[in-house]
Motif scaffolding. Structure first.
Motif, PDB file in Angstrom:
ATOM      1  N   MET A 190      15.890  28.761 -41.854  1.00 18.01           N
ATOM      2  CA  MET A 190      14.489  28.323 -41.827  1.00 18.01           C
ATOM      3  C   MET A 190      14.226  27.410 -43.023  1.00 18.01           C
ATOM      4  SD  MET A 190      11.073  30.557 -41.596  1.00 18.01           S
ATOM      5  CE  MET A 190      11.500  31.707 -42.854  1.00 18.01           C
ATOM      6  N   GLU A 191      13.508  26.371 -42.751  1.00 15.34           N
ATOM      7  CA  GLU A 191      13.113  25.438 -43.787  1.00 15.34           C
ATOM      8  C   GLU A 191      12.351  26.168 -44.898  1.00 15.34           C
ATOM      9  OE1 GLU A 191       9.905  22.252 -43.239  1.00 15.34           O
ATOM     10  OE2 GLU A 191      11.677  21.427 -42.276  1.00 15.34           O
TER      11      GLU A 191
ATOM     12  N   VAL B  18       7.225  30.785 -48.688  1.00 16.85           N
ATOM     13  CA  VAL B  18       6.999  30.728 -47.244  1.00 16.85           C
ATOM     14  C   VAL B  18       5.819  31.626 -46.851  1.00 16.85           C
ATOM     15  CG1 VAL B  18       8.012  31.305 -45.025  1.00 16.85           C
ATOM     16  CG2 VAL B  18       9.382  30.180 -46.769  1.00 16.85           C
ATOM     17  N   PHE B  19       5.788  32.836 -47.419  1.00 17.32           N
ATOM     18  CA  PHE B  19       4.728  33.775 -47.039  1.00 17.32           C
ATOM     19  C   PHE B  19       3.451  33.517 -47.822  1.00 17.32           C
ATOM     20  CE2 PHE B  19       8.868  35.467 -46.334  1.00 17.32           C
ATOM     21  CZ  PHE B  19       8.792  35.783 -44.995  1.00 17.32           C
TER      22      PHE B  19
ATOM     23  N   ILE C   4       2.116  30.828 -48.402  1.00 13.36           N
ATOM     24  CA  ILE C   4       1.289  29.826 -47.732  1.00 13.36           C
ATOM     25  C   ILE C   4       0.147  30.492 -46.967  1.00 13.36           C
ATOM     26  CG2 ILE C   4       1.301  28.076 -45.906  1.00 13.36           C
ATOM     27  CD1 ILE C   4       4.129  27.402 -46.730  1.00 13.36           C
ATOM     28  N   ILE C   5       0.427  31.644 -46.355  1.00 18.76           N
ATOM     29  CA  ILE C   5      -0.630  32.314 -45.607  1.00 18.76           C
ATOM     30  C   ILE C   5      -1.241  33.473 -46.407  1.00 18.76           C
ATOM     31  CG2 ILE C   5      -1.169  33.630 -43.519  1.00 18.76           C
ATOM     32  CD1 ILE C   5      -0.681  30.642 -43.119  1.00 18.76           C
TER      33      ILE C   5
ATOM     34  N   PHE D 149      -5.170  34.246 -47.674  1.00 19.41           N
ATOM     35  CA  PHE D 149      -5.736  35.423 -47.010  1.00 19.41           C
ATOM     36  C   PHE D 149      -6.268  36.423 -48.035  1.00 19.41           C
ATOM     37  CE2 PHE D 149      -5.070  39.765 -45.425  1.00 19.41           C
ATOM     38  CZ  PHE D 149      -6.029  39.761 -44.430  1.00 19.41           C
TER      39      PHE D 149
ATOM     40  N   PHE E 188      -9.777  30.826 -44.164  1.00 16.16           N
ATOM     41  CA  PHE E 188      -9.675  32.282 -44.148  1.00 16.16           C
ATOM     42  C   PHE E 188     -10.967  32.936 -44.643  1.00 16.16           C
ATOM     43  CE2 PHE E 188      -5.080  31.688 -43.766  1.00 16.16           C
ATOM     44  CZ  PHE E 188      -4.811  32.654 -42.833  1.00 16.16           C
TER      45      PHE E 188
ATOM     46  N   TYR F 103     -13.179  33.241 -41.815  1.00 21.85           N
ATOM     47  CA  TYR F 103     -12.750  34.354 -40.957  1.00 21.85           C
ATOM     48  C   TYR F 103     -13.198  35.694 -41.530  1.00 21.85           C
ATOM     49  CZ  TYR F 103      -9.819  37.600 -38.428  1.00 21.85           C
ATOM     50  OH  TYR F 103      -9.390  38.648 -37.682  1.00 21.85           O
TER      51      TYR F 103
ATOM     52  N   LEU G 268      -3.747  47.064 -46.956  1.00 25.74           N
ATOM     53  CA  LEU G 268      -3.219  45.699 -47.086  1.00 25.74           C
ATOM     54  C   LEU G 268      -2.150  45.654 -48.164  1.00 25.74           C
ATOM     55  CD1 LEU G 268      -6.431  43.486 -46.869  1.00 25.74           C
ATOM     56  CD2 LEU G 268      -4.712  43.868 -45.119  1.00 25.74           C
TER      57      LEU G 268
ATOM     58  N   PHE H 169      -5.348  39.273 -30.082  1.00 28.07           N
ATOM     59  CA  PHE H 169      -4.572  38.677 -31.169  1.00 28.07           C
ATOM     60  C   PHE H 169      -3.166  38.315 -30.705  1.00 28.07           C
ATOM     61  CE2 PHE H 169      -7.952  40.384 -33.745  1.00 28.07           C
ATOM     62  CZ  PHE H 169      -8.080  39.420 -34.712  1.00 28.07           C
TER      63      PHE H 169
ATOM     64  N   SER I 290      14.410  23.645 -37.804  1.00 22.35           N
ATOM     65  CA  SER I 290      14.164  24.421 -39.025  1.00 22.35           C
ATOM     66  C   SER I 290      12.687  24.419 -39.383  1.00 22.35           C
ATOM     67  CB  SER I 290      14.992  23.860 -40.174  1.00 22.35           C
ATOM     68  OG  SER I 290      14.541  22.574 -40.504  1.00 22.35           O
ATOM     69  N   SER I 291      11.981  23.314 -39.129  1.00 21.98           N
ATOM     70  CA  SER I 291      10.558  23.357 -39.453  1.00 21.98           C
ATOM     71  C   SER I 291       9.788  24.128 -38.389  1.00 21.98           C
ATOM     72  CB  SER I 291       9.975  21.957 -39.644  1.00 21.98           C
ATOM     73  OG  SER I 291      10.386  21.097 -38.678  1.00 21.98           O
TER      74      SER I 291
ATOM     75  N   GLN J 224      10.891  26.889 -37.170  1.00 15.19           N
ATOM     76  CA  GLN J 224      11.006  28.270 -37.636  1.00 15.19           C
ATOM     77  C   GLN J 224       9.959  28.563 -38.701  1.00 15.19           C
ATOM     78  OE1 GLN J 224      15.129  28.304 -38.736  1.00 15.19           O
ATOM     79  NE2 GLN J 224      15.617  29.721 -37.078  1.00 15.19           N
ATOM     80  N   LEU J 225       9.802  27.603 -39.601  1.00 15.85           N
ATOM     81  CA  LEU J 225       8.799  27.788 -40.648  1.00 15.85           C
ATOM     82  C   LEU J 225       7.418  27.944 -40.029  1.00 15.85           C
ATOM     83  CD1 LEU J 225       7.961  27.735 -43.646  1.00 15.85           C
ATOM     84  CD2 LEU J 225       7.751  25.274 -43.448  1.00 15.85           C
TER      85      LEU J 225
ATOM     86  N   THR K 257       6.866  31.255 -38.462  1.00 16.45           N
ATOM     87  CA  THR K 257       6.588  32.279 -39.472  1.00 16.45           C
ATOM     88  C   THR K 257       5.140  32.197 -39.934  1.00 16.45           C
ATOM     89  OG1 THR K 257       8.803  31.798 -40.230  1.00 16.45           O
ATOM     90  CG2 THR K 257       7.510  33.294 -41.577  1.00 16.45           C
ATOM     91  N   LEU K 258       4.684  30.975 -40.144  1.00 11.59           N
ATOM     92  CA  LEU K 258       3.309  30.811 -40.625  1.00 11.59           C
ATOM     93  C   LEU K 258       2.321  31.344 -39.589  1.00 11.59           C
ATOM     94  CD1 LEU K 258       3.297  27.316 -42.346  1.00 11.59           C
ATOM     95  CD2 LEU K 258       3.740  29.551 -43.292  1.00 11.59           C
TER      96      LEU K 258
ATOM     97  N   THR L 100       2.484  35.147 -39.520  1.00 12.20           N
ATOM     98  CA  THR L 100       1.848  35.745 -40.700  1.00 12.20           C
ATOM     99  C   THR L 100       0.336  35.668 -40.578  1.00 12.20           C
ATOM    100  OG1 THR L 100       3.673  34.724 -41.876  1.00 12.20           O
ATOM    101  CG2 THR L 100       2.063  35.881 -43.195  1.00 12.20           C
ATOM    102  N   THR L 101      -0.154  34.512 -40.123  1.00  7.62           N
ATOM    103  CA  THR L 101      -1.599  34.359 -39.971  1.00  7.62           C
ATOM    104  C   THR L 101      -2.151  35.396 -39.002  1.00  7.62           C
ATOM    105  OG1 THR L 101      -1.201  32.013 -40.157  1.00  7.62           O
ATOM    106  CG2 THR L 101      -3.400  32.679 -39.498  1.00  7.62           C
TER     107      THR L 101
ATOM    108  N   CYS M 189      -2.091  38.917 -40.464  1.00  3.96           N
ATOM    109  CA  CYS M 189      -3.133  39.125 -41.487  1.00  3.96           C
ATOM    110  C   CYS M 189      -4.495  39.297 -40.811  1.00  3.96           C
ATOM    111  CB  CYS M 189      -3.178  37.941 -42.445  1.00  3.96           C
ATOM    112  SG  CYS M 189      -1.814  37.925 -43.615  1.00  3.96           S
ATOM    113  N   CYS M 190      -4.814  38.386 -39.900  1.00  9.87           N
ATOM    114  CA  CYS M 190      -6.125  38.441 -39.257  1.00  9.87           C
ATOM    115  C   CYS M 190      -6.276  39.719 -38.430  1.00  9.87           C
ATOM    116  CB  CYS M 190      -6.332  37.209 -38.378  1.00  9.87           C
ATOM    117  SG  CYS M 190      -6.509  35.712 -39.324  1.00  9.87           S
ATOM    118  N   TRP M 191      -5.190  40.072 -37.742  1.00  9.75           N
ATOM    119  CA  TRP M 191      -5.248  41.277 -36.916  1.00  9.75           C
ATOM    120  C   TRP M 191      -5.448  42.521 -37.787  1.00  9.75           C
ATOM    121  CZ3 TRP M 191      -1.488  45.222 -37.038  1.00  9.75           C
ATOM    122  CH2 TRP M 191      -1.690  46.233 -36.101  1.00  9.75           C
TER     123      TRP M 191
END
Lengths: 860, 67
Positions: free
Chosen positions: A1-2, A403-404, A406-407, A411, A465, A468, A556, B10, B29-30, B32-33, B36-37, B40-41, B44-46
């Motif tokens: 993964m990038e 990577v994580f 970012i979100i 949040f 966020f 939200y 959380l 969700f 590869s992007s 995959q990124l 993941t994003l 994750t979003t 988190c929201c759920w």
């Protein structure tokens, strides 16, 4: 993964023919994908091969800086870089710059000289005008005095008795005592001390006359100063000497002043004539100078880019080691494996262009050093990667929390900053930055705005966020919303009555609402999205929301910490470190989840069943009195499910057992492995080639590293890193030493940190609740007390306008700036400390390639 | 019941996001990124929604009006 793992790196050797070295390195700078190792680290800057060229570059840079200041002083705009780079080669450019500099400095010298004499003449002119007026005034007043005394002598019809005595006095004629004088100008602020010193040194035998003439350019410095024209009269040669010295000390410029009136006039005319002449000369000189500067400004940017690149190229060449035959330069450089093709192409092109007999040899090397970390980021991800990098650069190929982040970062920020209104305000600001990014990227934004511009995508996600979580908290500027339907609460006695406003207006409608409260109509099926609007403004709102947010923060937090530990497993699997998986990852998971994971499950269970169990009590007595959930029957509500007592004892035991597993086995096994290895090497004498290959492989590529031979993951690496920084040459870290005490202490610290951290980090996540409470309370105060207080209190329209103004300022200043900043910092801390300490080593070093693109950004 | 329904919503969002990323034509590869994003979003929201929803199912405190 990038982005998840840094780019694969390889140390490569380049053998560059000496005659093509410069062009080749310049071509590599164009590619910008090689980080050259300094192979001459033991040599000082002066001993290196290209020290002379660098000195020349420095000289050229100095000349260019000189041109830049001159051009800026003249107010000529510098033309953007023309695409005509390389139209001058190094030597020609040097000659050209030197010639331009001497030309310009000559012009400057001339114009300085001319300006000085111009200013001198101006002062002289002033002196001539003012001093002659002194003399004229004095002469006319002396004449008048003389006439008056003569008239008085005639008037005295009856001669005075003392007249004969005074005769000599009356008969006194001003004898032509030769008084000397000198004229000049002096700065006004020095006038008083000047006069005092003159008076003292001549014991009062002098006479100073002065008149301020306003601001005049000083001939010596060229700056404008408040000045006064003075004339000093004195008697005698010694006084003259003294006065001259004093004039010198006070930077008073003296000017010749003829006694004779006609000669004064003549001199005046002469001065005027010379001034006019000088003026035209000065103008012509200025025009010439401007022409030269304009020609320079046209090329200045291109030249400075060229000089910067030349200098960087020679600096890089200095890092190369020169072969004994002086025919070949040897370079070692880290290259991302993905960029090797581009490097090869550039080398081939450079060899063609230089028309050298042989091309550059480009081959990979075996090394024991840890490679640099290189994350390829886009404009969107770079700011988030910056958050992680600010804590520490990732170790080579370790899992990147960026990577994580970012979100999760926006949040967690939003959990603390949840409000639709504030989120929308922030979104507008972020959109402003993002939509105008092309324009703004070119401007110089200053410190604070520049920083916000750099983090524009962070702000954008934070605001989204926040909106939200604002919906979840059901707040827009602390006002409740009903976007997701009607409340599920109603009056306990009258199920159709749900509007709290109506009940507030008429207390008799539903008296129970003020005593026992509203009743939930549909138990088990609450408000579909977010907090029920019925809670807003009630007496129990805080009590209820605090309990909710507190528990939510814990859940959380435990989720995020678990994610961190799982990432440590990804690292261990990647580096084939089964030992750490068994002795760190598994016991850590057990410890955290046996205590706090269980707490989260209890929280969810309590919510989902409506149990009234006291979770504090349950958790505390899980330690104090294992096996007894319901206080020996005194608190039956605490028993939430059958078998709870047994489960709790089991979990407690599991947590306790996992602590020694974290602590002891790993150092002992490492020690045994080391002993085995030393035995082997003692019998063979030399390092076995397999081991060599293995070590190389660990730092190279391929997900599937031979899993059996799991060497010490991170106990060994710090020693390597320090060795790499100190040594420079390859081949460090062959005979690594195994210090059992050190490893043991390290493991002990690690274990203690984790065990204590599990408690303190979980508690640390309560800041989510605290900050979110502070935010909603602050915005409620500003809205209810300031704005609504005035409107409902029947304030005058003027007072309402003022209240609105105060409300706006408080919302922007306190909530949007200060509160968001504090929420940002707390989110940052939660990521750096609570999340990253579970898996992130952060002891790598950043890939810093030799690249013209970055060099062009640097100042000259 | 409502909780699982919401979770399904969700999940649908996750599916939508994953679909958009999948058909975006970006390199693997992007992708995959981005997957993941998106995941994750949604997680988190759920989480946030689910916790607040669960917490309100059987409230132990009642909203008492001020006055």
């Amino acid at each position: 993964m990038e982005l998840f793992r840094s780019e694969e790196m390889q140390l490569c050797q380049l053998m560059i023919p000496a005659e093509a070295a410069h062009d080749t390195v310049a071509a590599l700078g164009e590619v910008g994908m090689l980080q050259f190792k300094d192979l001459n680290a033991e040599r000082t800057a002066f001993q290196r091969t290209y020290a002379n060229e660098i000195k020349r570059c420095d000289e050229m840079a100095r000349q260019l800086r000189f041109f830049t200041t001159e051009v800026e002083k003249a107010g000529i705009p510098v033309a953007p870089r023309l695409s005509s780079e390389g139209n001058l080669d190094f030597d020609a450019l040097e000659a050209k710059l030197a010639q331009l500099e001497s030309e310009l400095s000559e012009l400057n010298g001339n114009s300085d000289r001319l300006h000085r004499s111009h200013n001198e003449l101006l002062e002289l002119q002033l002196v001539l005008e003012r001093a002659s007026s002194f003399f004229e005034d004095a002469r006319s007043s002396a004449d008048r005095a003389q006439r008056e005394t003569a008239a008085a002598a005639f008037d005295s019809a009856t001669p005075d008795i003392g007249a004969p005595l005074l005769e000599s006095a009356q008969a006194f004629e001003p004898k032509a005592v030769q008084l000397g004088f000198t004229a000049g100008t002096v700065p006004v602020e020095k006038l008083a001390p000047f006069e005092r010193l003159l008076f003292r040194s001549t014991r009062g035998n002098m006479f100073l006359k002065f008149t301020p003439v306003g601001s005049v350019a000083d001939p010596a410095t060229g700056e404008r100063q408040e000045k006064a024209v003075f004339v000093v009269f004195f008697a005698g040669e010694r006084a003259r000497q003294k006065i001259l010295k004093i004039c010198e000390a006070f930077a008073a410029n003296r000017y010749p002043f003829p006694d004779d009136l006609s000669r004064q006039r003549q001199m005046n005319a002469e001065v005027n004539g010379r001034l006019r002449e000088l003026h035209t000369t000065l103008e012509a000189g200025d025009r010439l100078r401007e022409g030269v500067l304009q020609a320079i400004a046209l090329n200045l940017d291109g030249w400075s880019v060229q000089v910067r690149r030349e200098k960087a190229t020679y600096h890089t060449l200095n890092k190369l080691s020169v072969d004994v035959t002086r025919k070949v330069l040897v370079a070692e450089a880290w290259v991302p494996v993905a960029a090797k093709g581009r490097v090869r192409d550039a080398l081939r092109l450079a060899a063609l262009r230089a028309a050298s007999v042989m091309g550059t040899v480009f081959q990979p090397m075996i090394t024991y050093e840890p490679p640099p970390t290189y994350h390829q980021t886009s404009k969107f991800t770079s700011a988030f990667q910056g958050i992680v990098d600010a804590y520490g650069i990732a170790r080579y190929r370790e899992a990147n929390p960026g990577v994580f982040t970012i979100i999760t970062f926006p949040f967690l920020f939003a959990v603390m900053f949840g409000d639709i209104g504030h989120g929308i305000l922030m979104l507008m600001f972020a959109l402003l930055l993002v939509l105008r990014e092309k324009k703004m990227a070119k401007q110089d934004l200053g410190d604070i705005l520049g920083m916000m511009f750099g983090g524009r995508y962070i702000i954008l996600l934070m605001s989204v966020f926040s909106i939200y979580t604002g919906f979840v908290y059901n707040e827009i500027f602390s006002v409740v919303t009903t976007f997701f339907g009607r409340t599920r609460f109603a009056c306990a006695t009258d199920g159709s009555l749900t509007d709290p406003v109506a009940m507030m207006m008429d207390h008799s409608l539903c008296p129970s609402a003020f005593k026992t409260g509203l009743e939930m109509q549909t138990t088990g099926s609450p408000f579909a999205f977010g907090v029920d609007p019925a809670w807003h403004g009630t007496r129990t709102e805080l009590q209820y929301l605090n309990s909710l947010k507190m528990k939510m923060s814990i859940v959380l937090g435990v989720v995020q910490m678990n994610a961190g530990i799982i990432l440590s497993y990804f690292n261990q699997r990647y580096f084939a470190d089964t030992l750490s998986t068994l002795c760190e990852f598994i016991p850590q998971m057990i410890f955290l989840n046996a205590l706090f994971g269980y707490l989260c499950i209890l929280i969810l269970l309590k919510w989902a069943t409506g149990s009234t169990a006291d979770l504090y009590h349950t958790l505390i007595y899980m330690f104090l009195n294992p096996g007894d959930v319901d206080c020996g029957g005194a608190c039956p509500e605490n028993k939430m499910f059958p078998g709870q007592a047994g489960l709790q004892v089991f979990l407690l035991l599991a947590a306790f057992v996992s602590v020694p597993i974290m602590l002891l086995p790993k150092p002992l096994i490492l020690k045994k492995r080391h002993e085995k290895r030393t035995q082997q090497s003692a019998s063979y004498g030399l390092l076995s080639p397999e081991e060599n290959a293995f070590r190389f492989q660990r730092y190279s590529d391929e997900e599937s590293v031979g899993g059996g031979e799991a060497a010490a993951g991170h106990t060994r690496a710090p020693a390597q890193t320090s060795g790499a920084h100190a040594g420079g040459g390859h081949g460090d870290g062959h005979g690594e030493e195994f210090d059992f005490g050190e490893v043991m202490v390290h493991q002990m610290i690690h274990t203690i940190e984790f065990v204590l951290g599990a408690v303190s980090n979980t508690a640390s996540y309560l800041r989510l609740w605290a900050l979110s409470l502070a935010h909603s309370q602050l915005s409620a105060v500003f809205y209810d007390r300031v704005l609504m207080g005035q409107i409902q209190g029947g304030g005058s329209p003027f007072a309402i306008v003022v209240a609105f103004y105060v409300f706006t300022c408080a919302t922007l200043g306190v909530l949007m700036v200060m509160e968001s900043l504090s929420a940002f910092l707390h989110a940052l801390r939660l990521h750096w400390v609570e999340f990253q300490n579970k898996f992130y080593h952060g002891d790598g070093y950043q890939f810093a390639p030799f690249s013209f693109e970055t060099i062009d950004q640097e100042p000259l | 019941m409502g909780f699982w329904l919401g979770t399904l919503v969700f999940l649908i969002f996750e599916g939508l996001g994953a679909g958009i990323v999948h058909f975006s034509g970006k390199p693997r590869s992007s992708k995959q990124l981005l997957h993941t994003l998106v995941a994750t979003t949604v997680i988190c929201c759920w989480l946030m929604w689910g916790l607040v929803y669960l917490a309100q199912m059987y409230p132990l405190v009642r909203p008492i009006l001020q006055g």
